[in-house]
Design an enzyme around this catalytic site. Structure first.
Site, PDB file in Angstrom:
ATOM      1  N   ARG A 184     -12.745  -3.663   4.588  1.00 49.76           N
ATOM      2  CA  ARG A 184     -11.621  -2.940   4.935  1.00 49.76           C
ATOM      3  C   ARG A 184     -12.283  -1.810   5.840  1.00 49.76           C
ATOM      4  NH1 ARG A 184      -6.162  -1.628   2.702  1.00 49.76           N
ATOM      5  NH2 ARG A 184      -5.634   0.524   3.008  1.00 49.76           N
TER       6      ARG A 184
ATOM      7  N   CYS B  86       4.956  -2.173   1.788  1.00 50.02           N
ATOM      8  CA  CYS B  86       3.549  -2.711   1.124  1.00 50.02           C
ATOM      9  C   CYS B  86       2.765  -1.476   0.468  1.00 50.02           C
ATOM     10  CB  CYS B  86       2.520  -2.968   2.230  1.00 50.02           C
ATOM     11  SG  CYS B  86       2.369  -1.853   3.642  1.00 50.02           S
TER      12      CYS B  86
ATOM     13  N   GLN C   5      -2.081  -8.639   2.932  1.00 43.50           N
ATOM     14  CA  GLN C   5      -0.674  -8.047   2.648  1.00 43.50           C
ATOM     15  C   GLN C   5       0.498  -9.042   2.985  1.00 43.50           C
ATOM     16  OE1 GLN C   5       0.129  -5.216   0.881  1.00 43.50           O
ATOM     17  NE2 GLN C   5       2.104  -6.255   0.850  1.00 43.50           N
TER      18      GLN C   5
ATOM     19  N   HIS D 273      -3.324  -6.785   8.997  1.00 41.43           N
ATOM     20  CA  HIS D 273      -3.351  -6.528   7.508  1.00 41.43           C
ATOM     21  C   HIS D 273      -2.984  -8.027   6.843  1.00 41.43           C
ATOM     22  CE1 HIS D 273      -3.999  -5.016   3.735  1.00 41.43           C
ATOM     23  NE2 HIS D 273      -2.931  -4.213   3.458  1.00 41.43           N
TER      24      HIS D 273
ATOM     25  N   ASP E 274       7.347   0.461   6.342  1.00 41.02           N
ATOM     26  CA  ASP E 274       6.171   0.783   6.131  1.00 41.02           C
ATOM     27  C   ASP E 274       6.038   2.484   6.178  1.00 41.02           C
ATOM     28  OD1 ASP E 274       3.403   0.834   5.252  1.00 41.02           O
ATOM     29  OD2 ASP E 274       2.792  -0.100   7.071  1.00 41.02           O
TER      30      ASP E 274
ATOM     31  N   ARG F 273      -0.232  -9.317  -4.329  1.00 42.25           N
ATOM     32  CA  ARG F 273      -1.575  -9.216  -3.623  1.00 42.25           C
ATOM     33  C   ARG F 273      -2.685  -9.671  -4.661  1.00 42.25           C
ATOM     34  NH1 ARG F 273      -2.387  -4.939   0.018  1.00 42.25           N
ATOM     35  NH2 ARG F 273      -4.719  -5.699  -0.096  1.00 42.25           N
TER      36      ARG F 273
END
Length: 308
Positions: free
Chosen positions: A107, A266, A137, A134, A225, A294
């Site tokens: 990450r 998310c 996700q 991402h 988001d 996830r």
């Protein structure tokens, strides 16, 4: 060797296999929150390095728990532990780690770090997030939608707010899973046109609509988001809030979508900013299933990468 770097870089049949595997593993657990001795252990004997240049809650916990549930062991490394690219090159770090571990999840900020890690590693590399995408996700998001509403192909997804890295991966998924996506947000925060063009070339209808009420008409899924990054200065936060306030997801906006439209985020969310608590805690929200998934989606990704 199979890396999982981005949704649009993974073959469609493999993406479907990953989603199906995630559903199967979740169903097989029968709602159990923790591993039990009779659980399958496909990662037994495997060591997974989890590298975090960016802070994380969900990514760190879900990958760590997923490795352990499948019988593997994880090693969590921070950017400070490794000082990636400072002194030792990314390439050399990748070569060394490949002698110790069976799988690397990273990450990071710069997409180039991910790409260099994958180029020189001799074990699979998974994209846990970069500034541009991402994918883990969005695999969980597709899984969540299909749990509640069946196949996502042919559906309308609406992204509200900032055309950020998560939005980019939704565009990749639109092209790969065959759904349409409408972006509604200020022109200054439009998604990357490279990814818009990619999704359109893949056959998806990608629309940019400045009026959020019009954008959500006929929507099967509305996604938001956070408006600000943890790294943004206070002055930048204020500018972004002023710019994005018209695109808040509230009950009035959700009422303009289909009656059974789902809402996703998310997380972490800033309640009463990009979304109201009324929507987050309302009947259309599936954010907690989304967060749980996830774990299942990433377990399936790790198994696919390792072929176990």
């Amino acid at each position: 060797m199979k890396h999982f770097l981005d949704i649009h870089k993974t073959d469609k049949p493999d993406l479907r296999r990953i989603i199906d595997s995630a559903h199967a593993m979740k169903s097989g657990r029968n709602g159990r929150p923790k591993a039990t001795p009779d659980d399958a252990q496909p990662l037994a004997g495997h060591m997974v390095a989890l590298i975090f240049e960016k802070p994380s809650t969900r990514t760190r916990v879900s990958f760590d728990v997923g490795v352990r549930q499948m019988g593997g062991q994880s090693m969590v490394l921070s950017g400070k532990d490794m000082q990636l690219g400072h002194g030792e090159t990314i390439a050399d770090t990748a070569r060394v780690l490949s002698r110790y571990v069976d799988l690397i999840m990273i990450r990071t900020f710069d997409e180039a770090v991910l790409e260099e890690m994958a180029e020189y590693a001799s074990v699979p590399v998974i994209n846990g997030l970069t500034d541009r995408s991402h994918p883990c996700q969005i695999m969980a998001d597709v899984m969540t939608f299909e749990e509640h509403r069946g196949p996502i192909a042919g559906k309308k997804v609406v992204w509200t707010g900032d055309g950020n890295n998560v939005c980019s991966s939704f565009l990749h998924a639109a092209g790969q899973f065959g759904f349409d996506l409408t972006f509604t947000g200020p022109v200054q925060l439009d998604p990357e046109m490279e990814f818009v063009g990619w999704a359109r070339n893949a056959g998806s209808t990608i629309t940019i609509e400045r009026d959020p009420m019009k954008a959500v008409e006929g929507a099967d899924l509305v996604v938001a988001d956070t408006w600000v990054s943890m790294h943004d200065a206070q002055s930048a936060r204020e500018r972004r809030h002023n710019m994005l306030r018209p695109f808040q997801v509230n009950k009035r906006l959700m009422d303009a979508a289909k009656p059974d439209a789902l809402f996703m985020h998310c997380l972490p969310a800033h309640r009463e900013e990009e979304v109201t608590s009324e929507v987050m805690d309302g009947p259309n929200s599936v954010i907690w299933d989304e967060a749980e998934n996830r774990l299942h989606a990433q377990k399936a990704i790790m198994r696919w990468c390792l072929g176990v």
